[in-house]
Design a protein around this motif. Structure first.
Motif, PDB file in Angstrom:
ATOM      1  N   SER A 172      -8.046   8.385  13.197  1.00  0.00           N
ATOM      2  CA  SER A 172      -9.051   7.750  14.053  1.00  0.00           C
ATOM      3  C   SER A 172      -8.925   6.227  13.964  1.00  0.00           C
ATOM      4  O   SER A 172      -9.387   5.513  14.843  1.00  0.00           O
ATOM      5  N   TYR A 173      -8.248   5.734  12.887  1.00  0.00           N
ATOM      6  CA  TYR A 173      -8.113   4.276  12.785  1.00  0.00           C
ATOM      7  C   TYR A 173      -7.222   3.697  13.870  1.00  0.00           C
ATOM      8  O   TYR A 173      -7.270   2.507  14.144  1.00  0.00           O
ATOM      9  N   TYR A 174      -6.404   4.508  14.537  1.00  0.00           N
ATOM     10  CA  TYR A 174      -5.577   3.963  15.624  1.00  0.00           C
ATOM     11  C   TYR A 174      -6.422   3.522  16.814  1.00  0.00           C
ATOM     12  O   TYR A 174      -5.970   2.747  17.653  1.00  0.00           O
TER      13      TYR A 174
ATOM     14  N   ILE B 204      -6.897   0.494   3.716  1.00  0.00           N
ATOM     15  CA  ILE B 204      -6.400   0.061   5.031  1.00  0.00           C
ATOM     16  C   ILE B 204      -6.300  -1.473   5.069  1.00  0.00           C
ATOM     17  O   ILE B 204      -6.395  -2.089   6.132  1.00  0.00           O
ATOM     18  N   ASP B 205      -6.092  -2.068   3.882  1.00  0.00           N
ATOM     19  CA  ASP B 205      -6.019  -3.531   3.814  1.00  0.00           C
ATOM     20  C   ASP B 205      -4.896  -4.105   4.687  1.00  0.00           C
ATOM     21  O   ASP B 205      -5.039  -5.184   5.251  1.00  0.00           O
ATOM     22  N   GLN B 206      -3.779  -3.378   4.815  1.00  0.00           N
ATOM     23  CA  GLN B 206      -2.658  -3.916   5.614  1.00  0.00           C
ATOM     24  C   GLN B 206      -2.957  -3.849   7.115  1.00  0.00           C
ATOM     25  O   GLN B 206      -2.499  -4.697   7.874  1.00  0.00           O
ATOM     26  N   HIS B 207      -3.730  -2.851   7.537  1.00  0.00           N
ATOM     27  CA  HIS B 207      -4.177  -2.806   8.937  1.00  0.00           C
ATOM     28  C   HIS B 207      -5.032  -4.058   9.205  1.00  0.00           C
ATOM     29  O   HIS B 207      -4.855  -4.747  10.205  1.00  0.00           O
TER      30      HIS B 207
ATOM     31  N   VAL C 257       5.078  -0.927   2.791  1.00  0.00           N
ATOM     32  CA  VAL C 257       5.518  -0.238   4.018  1.00  0.00           C
ATOM     33  C   VAL C 257       4.450   0.800   4.373  1.00  0.00           C
ATOM     34  O   VAL C 257       4.218   1.732   3.614  1.00  0.00           O
ATOM     35  N   SER C 258       3.813   0.609   5.509  1.00  0.00           N
ATOM     36  CA  SER C 258       2.734   1.513   5.915  1.00  0.00           C
ATOM     37  C   SER C 258       2.945   1.971   7.358  1.00  0.00           C
ATOM     38  O   SER C 258       3.029   1.145   8.282  1.00  0.00           O
ATOM     39  N   VAL C 259       3.009   3.281   7.526  1.00  0.00           N
ATOM     40  CA  VAL C 259       3.144   3.857   8.867  1.00  0.00           C
ATOM     41  C   VAL C 259       1.927   3.458   9.707  1.00  0.00           C
ATOM     42  O   VAL C 259       2.041   2.948  10.826  1.00  0.00           O
ATOM     43  N   GLY C 260       0.745   3.705   9.126  1.00  0.00           N
ATOM     44  CA  GLY C 260      -0.491   3.472   9.876  1.00  0.00           C
ATOM     45  C   GLY C 260      -0.661   2.014  10.256  1.00  0.00           C
ATOM     46  O   GLY C 260      -1.001   1.702  11.404  1.00  0.00           O
ATOM     47  N   ALA C 261      -0.421   1.095   9.301  1.00  0.00           N
ATOM     48  CA  ALA C 261      -0.610  -0.336   9.604  1.00  0.00           C
ATOM     49  C   ALA C 261       0.416  -0.784  10.641  1.00  0.00           C
ATOM     50  O   ALA C 261       0.084  -1.547  11.556  1.00  0.00           O
TER      51      ALA C 261
ATOM     52  N   THR D 131       7.279  12.265   1.913  1.00  0.00           N
ATOM     53  CA  THR D 131       6.187  12.732   1.047  1.00  0.00           C
ATOM     54  C   THR D 131       5.508  13.967   1.644  1.00  0.00           C
ATOM     55  O   THR D 131       4.996  14.818   0.906  1.00  0.00           O
ATOM     56  N   ASP D 132       5.514  14.089   2.969  1.00  0.00           N
ATOM     57  CA  ASP D 132       4.811  15.207   3.610  1.00  0.00           C
ATOM     58  C   ASP D 132       5.530  16.544   3.414  1.00  0.00           C
ATOM     59  O   ASP D 132       5.033  17.586   3.841  1.00  0.00           O
ATOM     60  N   LEU D 133       6.712  16.513   2.772  1.00  0.00           N
ATOM     61  CA  LEU D 133       7.386  17.771   2.407  1.00  0.00           C
ATOM     62  C   LEU D 133       7.475  17.944   0.893  1.00  0.00           C
ATOM     63  O   LEU D 133       8.085  18.906   0.424  1.00  0.00           O
TER      64      LEU D 133
ATOM     65  N   GLY E  78       6.637   8.976  -4.511  1.00  0.00           N
ATOM     66  CA  GLY E  78       6.766   7.523  -4.397  1.00  0.00           C
ATOM     67  C   GLY E  78       5.779   6.891  -3.428  1.00  0.00           C
ATOM     68  O   GLY E  78       5.756   5.669  -3.291  1.00  0.00           O
ATOM     69  N   ILE E  79       4.974   7.701  -2.736  1.00  0.00           N
ATOM     70  CA  ILE E  79       4.076   7.123  -1.720  1.00  0.00           C
ATOM     71  C   ILE E  79       2.607   7.216  -2.146  1.00  0.00           C
ATOM     72  O   ILE E  79       1.903   6.220  -2.162  1.00  0.00           O
ATOM     73  N   TRP E  80       2.175   8.420  -2.477  1.00  0.00           N
ATOM     74  CA  TRP E  80       0.751   8.640  -2.761  1.00  0.00           C
ATOM     75  C   TRP E  80       0.537   8.823  -4.265  1.00  0.00           C
ATOM     76  O   TRP E  80       1.365   9.437  -4.943  1.00  0.00           O
TER      77      TRP E  80
ATOM     78  N   LEU F 269      -3.587  19.640   3.661  1.00  0.00           N
ATOM     79  CA  LEU F 269      -2.656  20.176   4.674  1.00  0.00           C
ATOM     80  C   LEU F 269      -1.292  20.591   4.110  1.00  0.00           C
ATOM     81  O   LEU F 269      -0.883  21.757   4.206  1.00  0.00           O
ATOM     82  N   ARG F 270      -0.554  19.649   3.551  1.00  0.00           N
ATOM     83  CA  ARG F 270       0.819  19.976   3.112  1.00  0.00           C
ATOM     84  C   ARG F 270       0.803  20.846   1.857  1.00  0.00           C
ATOM     85  O   ARG F 270       1.702  21.661   1.643  1.00  0.00           O
ATOM     86  N   ALA F 271      -0.222  20.657   1.030  1.00  0.00           N
ATOM     87  CA  ALA F 271      -0.363  21.511  -0.146  1.00  0.00           C
ATOM     88  C   ALA F 271      -0.575  22.956   0.302  1.00  0.00           C
ATOM     89  O   ALA F 271      -0.016  23.897  -0.280  1.00  0.00           O
TER      90      ALA F 271
END
Ligand code: EPZ
Length: 427
Positions: free
Chosen positions: A95-97, A124-127, A162-166, A304-306, A326-328, A370-372
């Motif tokens: 929803s942040y998009y 969300i500091d980088q956003h 490196v942030s996908v969302g930001a 990370t999602d796998l 390495g991400i979360w 979700l991925r778990a």
């Protein structure tokens, strides 16, 4: 709400068609609101996160017409003053998009702090850093983020991480900014490129998406177009891991094989035979799986999602594997559940040591996210006996018709409604 009853032990065989990418769809739908005329979005995955997002933008005044299961038309001409309330935003991270997409059009946007899978602090500091650099004033109060902007001006922004969302959010906000915006240390994920391609098809001027420097020249208008979302590489990877765990042989259709290189490379290492075609791959599992070491990284590294699904698979390998997240900082919540199925796992901060076992055995388990949840499903498909998997609404957020697709490959999964559970879940 329902539980899955998974009778494991059947090797997956046959072919499966992969849906559109969740993490591209949840960014492209808000991006479509930026155009002055309607866009037709194709290959939209039929998943809970998309339903939630469509409900949110409809609540803001957008007109969303569903042409078929995977095609929607988004018309933002009647969009009102955007306020995304907590009740809506808590259900999904993306929803942040709406902040980045809508602040480019409206002088003020208010969005509740986003929810999302509980896998770490998820700041969300980088956003905020990126949006402020463009001239957006941001304040946060009572869980709401209020963004105000008289004018957006292009500038150079170097992300601290490196942030996908930001990357996507600031790219969205830059499209109508005056002058040129340069994003450095940008994320390179395929869905970042897909969002840029979509915006360019509407008339935006974005160069470099897919590299770590993205240049966005501001434009005055975007015109709605038809666009087809890329296939979901995480869904594809999940099916590959399912085939491996059950010692099966499957064809995975409607994919972009190069998006899967980090995955195919690791699976070949542990014994898979993989044949790539233009838009599909065939994967044949070996009799015995070898162990390996993995560290999740931003794209093009191992996703990370796998990670949880890969740990489920490596539980059945010969020898010891070391998997580092390495991400979360908190993406091992499923470990206790996999141990209930017989896996031998030991978590040490961001690393899990996986001592392979010859077989897993059914037990009641619960999906923490979700991925778990997908990882537990992969494990259950390989386990002997019938596993009851609870909280599957997490899985349904991000995988279209996962039961139908696995059953189409020969799996035995029964869905049993649980009337005691509510549908209040975050995404
Ligand atoms: C996206 O989340 C995906 N979600 C996640 O997928 C995925 O795990 C993640 O990217 C990494 O690939 C969506 O696309 C909706 P990030 P996002 O910003 O954008 C830190 C799934 O299962 N960070 O790339 O929220 C952050 O804490 C989901 O489909 C900051 O420090 O992830 C993390 O350690 C789960 N400050 C790292 O960066 C910020 O402002 C990467 O996060 C932003 C992020």
């Amino acid at each position: 709400m329902a539980n899955f009853f998974v009778r494991g032990g059947t090797a997956l065989n046959g072919s499966v068609v992969i849906s559109g990418a969740k993490n591209a769809a949840v960014a492209i739908i808000p991006a479509a609101l930026m155009a002055n005329t309607p866009s037709t979005i194709e290959n939209v995955p039929d998943i809970r996160d998309v339903h939630t997002l469509v409900a949110i933008i409809s609540g803001l005044g957008a007109k969303v017409t569903r042409l078929d299961k995977h095609t929607i038309i988004i018309d933002s001409s009647e969009l009102g003053c955007p306020v995304v309330p907590y009740e809506a935003a808590k259900r999904m991270r993306a929803s942040y998009y709406l902040l980045g997409a809508l602040i480019s059009k409206f002088p003020q946007v208010t969005v509740s702090m986003p929810g999302g899978c509980s896998i770490g602090a998820r700041p969300i500091d980088q956003h905020i850093k990126g949006l402020r650099a463009l001239g957006v004033e941001i304040s946060a109060e009572n869980g709401m983020i209020k963004a105000t902007a008289k004018k957006l001006t292009g500038t150079e922004i170097c992300f601290d991480t490196v942030s996908v969302g930001a990357t996507i959010n600031v790219m969205l906000a830059s499209v109508y900014a005056t002058g040129t915006t340069v994003l450095e240390n940008a994320a390179k994920e395929p869905h970042v490129v897909d969002v840029a391609n979509f915006l360019n098809s509407l008339g935006a001027d974005i160069l470099g998406a897919g590299t770590d420097i993205i240049r966005i020249k501001g434009v005055k208008t975007l015109t709605g177009r038809s666009y087809s979302i890329i296939p979901d590489q995480i869904e594809a990877g999940t099916f590959m891991l399912g085939a491996m765990a059950t010692r099966g042989c499957i064809e995975i259709k409607n994919i972009i094989p190069r998006h899967l290189y980090a995955i195919t490379d690791k699976l070949k290492n542990i014994g898979a035979v993989i044949t790539e075609f233009d838009d599909s791959v065939c994967i044949q599992a070996p009799v015995n799986l070898s162990s390996t070491n993995i560290k999740t990284m931003p794209y093009p590294g191992f996703p990370t999602d796998l990670q949880p699904q890969m740990v489920a698979l490596l539980s059945l390998a010969q020898g010891t594997s070391v998997v580092t997240e390495g991400i979360w900082e908190n993406r091992f919540k499923y470990v206790g559940e996999l141990i209930r199925l017989g896996a031998k796992l030991q978590v040490n901060e961001r690393t899990v040591i996986v001592e392979g076992v010859p077989e897993l055995n059914a037990a009641p388990v619960k999906a923490p996210d979700l991925r778990a949840g997908a990882a537990l499903l992969v494990a259950a498909l390989a386990a002997s006996g019938t596993t009851e998997l609870e909280s599957v609404e997490h899985i349904e957020r991000g995988y279209e018709n996962i039961v139908g697709k696995f059953c189409g490959l020969g799996a035995n999964i029964f869905v049993v409604a649980d009337p005691l559970k509510s549908s209040e879940q975050t995404a």
